[in-house]
Design an enzyme around this catalytic site. Structure first.
Site, PDB file in Angstrom:
ATOM      1  N   GLU A 536     -30.190 -14.946   8.417  1.00 25.88           N
ATOM      2  CA  GLU A 536     -29.642 -16.047   7.603  1.00 25.88           C
ATOM      3  C   GLU A 536     -30.291 -16.120   6.224  1.00 25.88           C
ATOM      4  O   GLU A 536     -30.644 -17.200   5.743  1.00 25.88           O
ATOM      5  CB  GLU A 536     -29.770 -17.389   8.340  1.00 25.88           C
ATOM      6  CG  GLU A 536     -28.830 -17.491   9.525  1.00 25.88           C
ATOM      7  CD  GLU A 536     -28.777 -18.888  10.153  1.00 25.88           C
ATOM      8  OE1 GLU A 536     -29.324 -19.826   9.569  1.00 25.88           O
ATOM      9  OE2 GLU A 536     -28.181 -19.006  11.231  1.00 25.88           O
TER      10      GLU A 536
HETATM   11  C1  LIG Z   1     -31.812  -9.849  15.095  1.00 27.33           C
HETATM   12  C2  LIG Z   1     -30.824  -9.996  14.004  1.00 27.33           C
HETATM   13  C3  LIG Z   1     -29.692 -10.757  14.193  1.00 27.33           C
HETATM   14  C4  LIG Z   1     -28.720 -10.841  13.196  1.00 27.33           C
HETATM   15  N1  LIG Z   1     -27.542 -11.494  13.434  1.00 27.33           N
HETATM   16  C5  LIG Z   1     -26.531 -11.378  12.529  1.00 27.33           C
HETATM   17  C6  LIG Z   1     -25.221 -11.846  12.829  1.00 27.33           C
HETATM   18  O1  LIG Z   1     -24.975 -12.411  13.893  1.00 27.33           O
HETATM   19  N2  LIG Z   1     -24.248 -11.671  11.922  1.00 27.33           N
HETATM   20  C7  LIG Z   1     -24.472 -11.064  10.719  1.00 27.33           C
HETATM   21  O2  LIG Z   1     -23.548 -10.916   9.939  1.00 27.33           O
HETATM   22  N3  LIG Z   1     -25.710 -10.626  10.391  1.00 27.33           N
HETATM   23  C8  LIG Z   1     -26.733 -10.747  11.269  1.00 27.33           C
HETATM   24  N4  LIG Z   1     -27.989 -10.277  10.957  1.00 27.33           N
HETATM   25  C9  LIG Z   1     -28.213  -9.686   9.661  1.00 27.33           C
HETATM   26  C10 LIG Z   1     -29.204 -10.448   8.786  1.00 27.33           C
HETATM   27  O3  LIG Z   1     -28.603 -11.559   8.228  1.00 27.33           O
HETATM   28  C11 LIG Z   1     -29.713  -9.431   7.759  1.00 27.33           C
HETATM   29  O4  LIG Z   1     -30.635  -8.630   8.436  1.00 27.33           O
HETATM   30  C12 LIG Z   1     -30.342 -10.085   6.556  1.00 27.33           C
HETATM   31  O5  LIG Z   1     -29.339 -10.628   5.761  1.00 27.33           O
HETATM   32  C13 LIG Z   1     -31.148  -9.096   5.725  1.00 27.33           C
HETATM   33  O6  LIG Z   1     -30.470  -7.906   5.482  1.00 27.33           O
HETATM   34  P1  LIG Z   1     -31.206  -6.499   5.737  1.00 27.33           P
HETATM   35  O7  LIG Z   1     -31.842  -6.578   7.067  1.00 27.33           O
HETATM   36  O8  LIG Z   1     -30.234  -5.442   5.489  1.00 27.33           O
HETATM   37  O9  LIG Z   1     -32.367  -6.466   4.665  1.00 27.33           O
HETATM   38  P2  LIG Z   1     -32.250  -6.018   3.141  1.00 27.33           P
HETATM   39  O10 LIG Z   1     -31.127  -6.724   2.493  1.00 27.33           O
HETATM   40  O11 LIG Z   1     -32.273  -4.541   3.056  1.00 27.33           O
HETATM   41  O12 LIG Z   1     -33.577  -6.622   2.530  1.00 27.33           O
HETATM   42  C14 LIG Z   1     -34.839  -5.957   2.655  1.00 27.33           C
HETATM   43  C15 LIG Z   1     -35.900  -6.807   1.975  1.00 27.33           C
HETATM   44  O13 LIG Z   1     -35.605  -6.969   0.591  1.00 27.33           O
HETATM   45  C16 LIG Z   1     -35.653  -8.347   0.243  1.00 27.33           C
HETATM   46  N5  LIG Z   1     -34.708  -8.589  -0.846  1.00 27.33           N
HETATM   47  C17 LIG Z   1     -33.419  -8.195  -0.942  1.00 27.33           C
HETATM   48  N6  LIG Z   1     -32.895  -8.592  -2.103  1.00 27.33           N
HETATM   49  C18 LIG Z   1     -33.861  -9.261  -2.760  1.00 27.33           C
HETATM   50  C19 LIG Z   1     -33.955  -9.933  -4.015  1.00 27.33           C
HETATM   51  N7  LIG Z   1     -32.938 -10.012  -4.867  1.00 27.33           N
HETATM   52  N8  LIG Z   1     -35.109 -10.511  -4.352  1.00 27.33           N
HETATM   53  C20 LIG Z   1     -36.170 -10.460  -3.531  1.00 27.33           C
HETATM   54  N9  LIG Z   1     -36.148  -9.830  -2.346  1.00 27.33           N
HETATM   55  C21 LIG Z   1     -35.014  -9.263  -1.960  1.00 27.33           C
HETATM   56  C22 LIG Z   1     -35.292  -9.076   1.523  1.00 27.33           C
HETATM   57  O14 LIG Z   1     -35.796 -10.389   1.494  1.00 27.33           O
HETATM   58  C23 LIG Z   1     -35.982  -8.211   2.563  1.00 27.33           C
HETATM   59  O15 LIG Z   1     -37.314  -8.597   2.644  1.00 27.33           O
HETATM   60  C24 LIG Z   1     -28.956 -10.206  11.948  1.00 27.33           C
HETATM   61  C25 LIG Z   1     -30.126  -9.478  11.754  1.00 27.33           C
HETATM   62  C26 LIG Z   1     -31.047  -9.362  12.757  1.00 27.33           C
HETATM   63  C27 LIG Z   1     -32.261  -8.531  12.519  1.00 27.33           C
END
Ligand SMILES: Cc1cc2nc3c(=O)[nH]c(=O)nc-3n(C[C@H](O)[C@H](O)[C@H](O)COP(=O)(O)OP(=O)(O)OC[C@H]3O[C@@H](n4cnc5c(N)ncnc54)[C@H](O)[C@@H]3O)c2cc1C
Length: 871
Positions: A536
């Protein structure tokens, strides 16, 4: 130090002025005082003009000084009066300013604007004003459970907690047992937000939050499973945007648990930047159930989707394209062509509900999130053809998906993760307070050691903050708010505090928390923390970009008004609005500078606040830092403009200040809602001191890193004129706070309300509390054995059972005392025990989840994600 020196310098200068030119000095002081009072009280430009005309007339008539000097002053006053003539100032100032402003304003699509404007501005907006109106917060009705909601917590929720065996779920099965799934489905756990007319429970946000907190105190796997259908997802979207037909079809089935929903937004290429999803839906002709219709051909690749492996209906976000204009013909009144891209066929992000069995969908495989085996996995779709009616809200809401998601996030983000984190933290405090009391080292309860007490105090203080934020914000939602900026603050800070509390609980428990097994009641909660941090809106992003970025536009009393006025296509009206906003903004900025300076010098002692009791100073300090914050925000936005968005560390610090003030306000309101129990006062003091200290430190960090150094020095004068005078909670206070949870006190009960603490053989929280209540009986007996037995050498045994027998034989304790102490020691040792396993036993029972699928053995570089791009 610098602040003290400057204060001395100012006093010296005033004294010198009065000594050298007494009358001139007094007159100058009167003018300065008048300006300060007018600015502090935030009076209008007209009030300034009238007040200074009177003062200047008096000075001209009776005061010293050459006529030329007086003439200059009258000329300056004439300029101030001129600013009251709106047509004149519009022509000379506002119009040219607006022209430049419009050029600098970044372009914004309708979708972006709608997303930015989603939700409501609540207490967050008050904090941005520098003069928050406490009555607005304190008048809000305290959140309370209805009889029906209380009965659900005491009935089905209690029963569910009893049924849960978290070790079985997390280690042996890698899933919840069938009877738990069945219980959740049939008892309405997935229907808390569904209206009663569709068969749901229609609980308040507060009740929903309490249910999640209670389940989280027992099992993170179960609480995550319950959170998702009640959060941002199909039910929530249908509730708000679905057509009546969609609601009547899906909501009763979701309420009865006949459909299991999931919501799929994230994909391999779009995580934090979720609006950039490359998943597509093309409006085209196709065959559906034997008929040729206009529908959507979907291609998508999603991952991390909670409940996907077991979902029967998939909420899907994708980018909709209508290259042949078919949608326009099918739904002429709908689908306005906003579109962030220039492609006229790009309708924008759209949300639809797709039944699992639809041809072309692959779903069912699982991810394995950190030993917390709630159902989560990928979903792919290849050339999935569905009717336009599958769009949530029908074809008319095509392209409005992003607004829908952002709007619903304003509510969902305040509930699911904050409630789960708070439930976990409450359980950790409940367990750790008891464990610290019953665990003895160096012949004393470890709760007596200052090192442990300081950690316990932090756990208690943070948990109180989390609980206050969760309860009060849920109450605001029940009152009709959709607090979008607070939702980001809660998401970030409550989960970060949960992380700290989980770490602290591990530290106090030592090895007991490290060795996992059925007796370990902390490890799974600890392991689950990074999940809450990531989902989220990952926390780094939320802190760096969202809280302040959204707050600055949304909550600032003038910025959005200025932006909207500058963008108004009706130029004449736009100029009127811009002029009002611009001059309002100037007065606001001057007032905040003055308020910050005056309250910085007086430490806000004279600020009028609603509380006259023990918490009065905290109210005053919130107001003080709110003024400093508002002043810093205006200077930063004026000088850095759009560059501030790139300076994420500065934005993050401003966001932290705002959050600290918000959370401190929640603590004060929660304490009020609880009728201010005097015993809880040390916790309130700890929490407020901690938060206000954080606010000061983050402002300090902002000033230290502000790129324009002379301006930073000037701001420092207005923000911390007496230096860094606010201090973190003292060790003494920490000791008092720790003592509240290492005994069976009312404060401990209130803080940990809603956890599953029933006394039964399989509930460590109940057993720990039982031991804690026995400790005051056992400790004096043990002490007597030590003083009368061990020290004089009458008792020589090394362990307690041996000492009890020798003390009994020596007549130091009676038989009933020996029996009570034996029983207590047995209970304590049961609780201190950890699990051990036969060689080879570990991993064997883990079943399917631990058995690698063939694809998992392929080298990582050879794995190709089935991700599809483009229409
Ligand atoms: C267990 C689990 C359940 C989930 N459930 C759902 C679900 O039901 N439905 C759904 O749609 N999604 C779901 N998600 C997805 C979740 O919302 C994403 O994992 C989350 O949005 C982060 O995306 P990412 O993991 O690809 O990280 P990335 O976007 O690759 O981010 C990596 C890091 O970079 C940082 N970052 C990125 N951009 C910036 C910025 N501009 N400034 C500073 N820092 C930044 C982030 O904070 C993070 O620390 C789930 C994820 C997990 C792990």
């Amino acid at each position: 130090m610098l602040g003290a020196l400057l204060t001395l310098l100012v006093i010296g200068a005033v004294a010198y002025a009065l000594a050298v030119a007494p009358i001139g000095g007094v007159i100058a002081l009167v003018f300065v005082a008048a300006f300060l009072v007018l600015a502090y009280r935030r009076l209008s430009l007209l009030a300034y003009s009238v007040a200074f005309t009177v003062l200047l007339a008096a000075y001209t008539a009776a005061g010293p000084g050459p006529w030329a000097w007086k003439g200059v002053l009258w000329a300056l006053l004439a300029l101030v009066w001129a600013l009251n003539i709106r047509p004149l100032r519009k022509a000379l100032i506002s119009r040219p300013f607006m022209r430049t402003y419009r050029r600098l304003l970044p372009s914004m699509s309708t979708t972006e604007r709608e997303a930015l404007e989603a939700g409501t501005v609540w207490w967050d907006g008050e904090l941005f004003t520098g003069a928050p109106r406490w009555d607005r917060l304190l008048a809000a009705r305290p959140p309370r459970l209805s009889a029906e909601e209380q009965a659900f917590l005491d009935g089905p929720c209690e029963e569910l907690c009893r049924m849960i065996d978290d070790w079985d779920i997390t280690h042996r099965r890698g899933d919840m047992p069938a009877e738990v799934w069945e219980y959740l489905r049939t008892r309405g756990f997935f229907a808390m937000i569904i209206p009663k007319r569709y068969g749901g429970l229609e609980f308040s946000a507060y009740a929903h939050s309490c249910v999640l907190a209670k389940i989280a105190s027992r099992s993170t796997t179960v609480s995550s499973t319950v959170a998702v259908p009640n959060s941002l997802g199909p039910a929530e979207l249908l509730n708000h945007y679905g057509t009546e037909e969609q609601k009547s079809h899906y909501l009763p089935r979701l309420a009865r648990g006949e459909e299991i929903p999931c919501f799929a937004l994230t994909g391999p290429r779009a995580g934090s930047d979720a609006a950039s999803i490359p998943d597509t839906g093309i409006v085209c002709r196709g065959t559906w159930q034997g008929r040729e219709i206009v529908g959507i051909r979907l291609n998508f690749s999603k991952r991390y989707i909670t409940l996907a492996p077991v979902a029967t209906v998939i909420g899907l976000a994708f980018r909709l394209f209508d290259p042949d204009g078919l949608l326009r013909r099918e739904a002429p009144a709908g689908a306005p062509s906003d579109r962030a891209s220039r492609d006229p066929g790009d309708i924008g992000i759209t949300c639809a509900l797709i039944p699992r069995g639809t041809a072309g969908i692959s779903v069912g495989r699982r991810h394995f999130p950190l030993n917390i085996p709630f159902q989560n996995g990928p979903i792919q779709g290849k050339d999935v053809f569905v009717p336009l009616d599958f769009i949530i809200g029908g074809p008319r809401t095509a392209g409005q998906g992003w607004r829908m998601l952002v709007e619903q996030l304003s509510v969902g983000r305040c509930i699911s993760l904050p409630s789960n984190a708070t439930g976990g933290a409450k359980a950790a405090v409940w367990a750790t307070g008891a464990y610290a009391r019953i665990r003895r080292q160096f012949s004393a309860s470890i709760s007596r050691f200052e090192g442990v007490q300081s950690i316990l105090a932090r756990m208690v203080g943070l948990t109180y903050i989390m609980d206050a934020a969760r309860s009060v914000t849920a109450g605001a939602i029940d009152g009709g708010e959709k607090p979008s900026v607070p939702s980001a603050m809660l998401k970030y800070h409550v989960t970060e505090m949960g992380r700290q509390v989980a770490n602290d609980a591990m530290d106090v428990h030592g090895g007991k928390a490290i060795c996992i097994g059925p007796r370990n009641y902390l490890a799974r909660g600890y392991e689950s923390v990074p999940i809450a941090i990531t989902v989220e809106g990952a926390n780094v992003l939320t802190r760096s970009l969202i809280i302040f970025g959204q707050g600055a536009v949304r909550c600032h009393p003038y910025v959005l008004r200025e932006m909207n006025a500058a963008r108004n296509p009706d130029r004449r009206r736009g100029l009127d609005e811009f002029d009002a906003a611009l001059f309002g903004h100037m007065g606001f900025a001057i007032s905040n500078a003055v308020r910050s300076l005056v309250m910085g010098l007086t430490l806000a002692r004279f600020e009028s606040v609603p509380d006259r009791g023990a918490t009065r100073r905290y109210y005053q300090h919130v107001v003080r830092f709110s003024a400093s914050f508002a002043f810093a925000v205006d200077v930063a936005m004026l000088t850095l403009g759009g560059y501030l968005k790139k300076k994420e560390s500065l934005s993050a610090r401003l966001g932290d200040v705002l959050s600290s003030l918000y959370l401190a306000s929640m603590v004060l309101k929660h304490y009020n809602d609880e009728d201010q129990p005097p015993d809880d006062l040390p916790i309130i003091e700890w929490a407020c001191r901690h938060l206000l200290y954080q606010a000061q430190e983050q402002l300090h960090g902002f000033l230290r890193n502000f790129p324009n150094r002379p301006l930073a020095a000037l701001m420092r004068l207005f923000i911390v004129p007496r230096g860094l005078t606010y201090f973190a909670p003292s060790d003494r206070l920490g000791r008092r706070v720790a003592e509240l949870v290492t005994s069976a006190t009312g404060s401990r009960e209130r803080l940990c309300r809603f956890i599953y603490s029933t006394l039964e053989p399989t509930n460590p929280l109940g057993l720990l509390h039982e031991a804690l209540t026995l400790a005051p009986m056992a400790e004096p007996i043990e002490q007597r054995i030590r003083v009368e037995g061990v020290r004089p050498g009458r008792v020589t045994a090394l362990d307690l059972p041996g000492r009890i027998e020798q003390a009994l034989a020596a007549g130091i304790i009676s038989e009933p005392e020996a029996a009570r102490l034996r029983d207590y020691d047995r209970k304590v040792m049961e609780l201190v025990r950890v699990d051990d396993f036969a060689p080879g036993e570990l991993g064997v029972g883990a079943g399917e989840l631990h058995r690698p699928a063939p694809a998992d053995r392929e080298p990582i570089h050879a794995v190709v994600e089935p991700d599809r791009v483009g229409p």
